[in-house]
Design an enzyme around this catalytic site. Sequence first.
Site, PDB file in Angstrom:
ATOM      1  N   SER A 164      45.545  33.658  43.793  1.00 14.42           N
ATOM      2  CA  SER A 164      45.495  34.468  42.832  1.00 14.42           C
ATOM      3  C   SER A 164      44.091  34.500  42.156  1.00 14.42           C
ATOM      4  O   SER A 164      43.076  33.934  42.761  1.00 14.42           O
ATOM      5  CB  SER A 164      46.265  33.704  41.636  1.00 14.42           C
ATOM      6  OG  SER A 164      47.804  33.657  41.785  1.00 14.42           O
ATOM      7  N   SER A 192      50.466  37.057  45.448  1.00 12.70           N
ATOM      8  CA  SER A 192      49.107  36.804  44.761  1.00 12.70           C
ATOM      9  C   SER A 192      49.329  37.176  43.232  1.00 12.70           C
ATOM     10  O   SER A 192      49.853  38.280  43.076  1.00 12.70           O
ATOM     11  CB  SER A 192      48.106  37.503  45.503  1.00 12.70           C
ATOM     12  OG  SER A 192      46.826  37.292  44.971  1.00 12.70           O
ATOM     13  N   ASP A 232      47.120  38.778  40.650  1.00 13.29           N
ATOM     14  CA  ASP A 232      45.938  39.313  40.477  1.00 13.29           C
ATOM     15  C   ASP A 232      45.943  40.120  38.892  1.00 13.29           C
ATOM     16  O   ASP A 232      46.444  41.196  38.782  1.00 13.29           O
ATOM     17  CB  ASP A 232      45.810  40.357  41.440  1.00 13.29           C
ATOM     18  CG  ASP A 232      46.051  39.912  42.834  1.00 13.29           C
ATOM     19  OD1 ASP A 232      44.969  38.856  43.140  1.00 13.29           O
ATOM     20  OD2 ASP A 232      46.764  40.328  43.822  1.00 13.29           O
TER      21      ASP A 232
END
Length: 329
Positions: free
Chosen positions: A219, A257, A259
């Site tokens: 992340s 992830s 983001d």
Amino acid sequence: MALQKGRKNCITDVEGVLVGHKTLYEKINDEETICTGVTAILPHPGNLFYEKVHAACHVINGFGKTTGLIQIEELGLLESPIMLSNTLSIGPVVEGTVTYMMEQNKEIGDAAGTLNVVVGECNDGYLNSMRLQAVRPEHAIEAIKNASNRQVEQGAIGAGKGMICFGYKGGIGTASRIVTSANEKYTVGCLVLSNFGKGEDALFANFPKKKNPNSTDGSIMMIIATDAPVYDRQLKRLAKRTAAGLGRVGSHMDNGSGDIAIAFSTANQYSHNANSHLETIAYLRDDHKAMSQLFQAVVEATEEAIINSLKYAETTVGQFGRVIEKAPL
């Protein structure tokens, strides 16, 4: 042509912005190590609840556990520090930040209404014994009280202590850019908490392959600050451009992830108590050439902030004796 860097080349080049860290690092026994922390970003040194700033957020990929983004999305205002820590420490950091803000403002929860605290996270569970939940509310308060406008400490510090990027030691990184248009000069700063990427990705394509020990896809939290007179819709446009900076270093924004970008402007502060029912601000036209330069500034600052998170981090030993090396930069 690349833009000029700020004097300190960090987010505190934006006047009024403060950053503070609280780092926790302790070997408990042969298996358990506390390797984590908290980082606080304050838009200005005044009372954030009574003098809010325009803000926006953009979720590139939503595998994350942030708090406070719903109200930013709805109202376009930020009224607390932006706090960063590890995934399982969201609750204590919220509690500590609320406690700090209520001590500043006795009316919160009563005459002045409630408070929206913004906290972001990344998973540092490879190095940090995260199940110990070592981060406590008082650590969030310390990070806020440690905040200053000095050159920001980077790498394995604060929330970045246990983070991993491209299989190497990541963490806190920051950079800034100057936009000059006509007679106006604006600053854009970016601070990241990096915890993503595989060793074979673009940034390290020519280096020995390094396996990323993270169990997930990683992340990143990206915080954008500017003194340009832009409001929440335009700040969302800036926040979206962090994806270009993230892509430049080789991220694919993978399935697992988180983001996430948050952008705020220190211009045109919004008073909690106003006598008028109307609000008037001056803001930059979208078609002014400075807007595209602001986009460029976000991309360049995000890219360099990620690289700096690696450049300034040091080899770190975590739980079970696990070692994550400094990147070969």
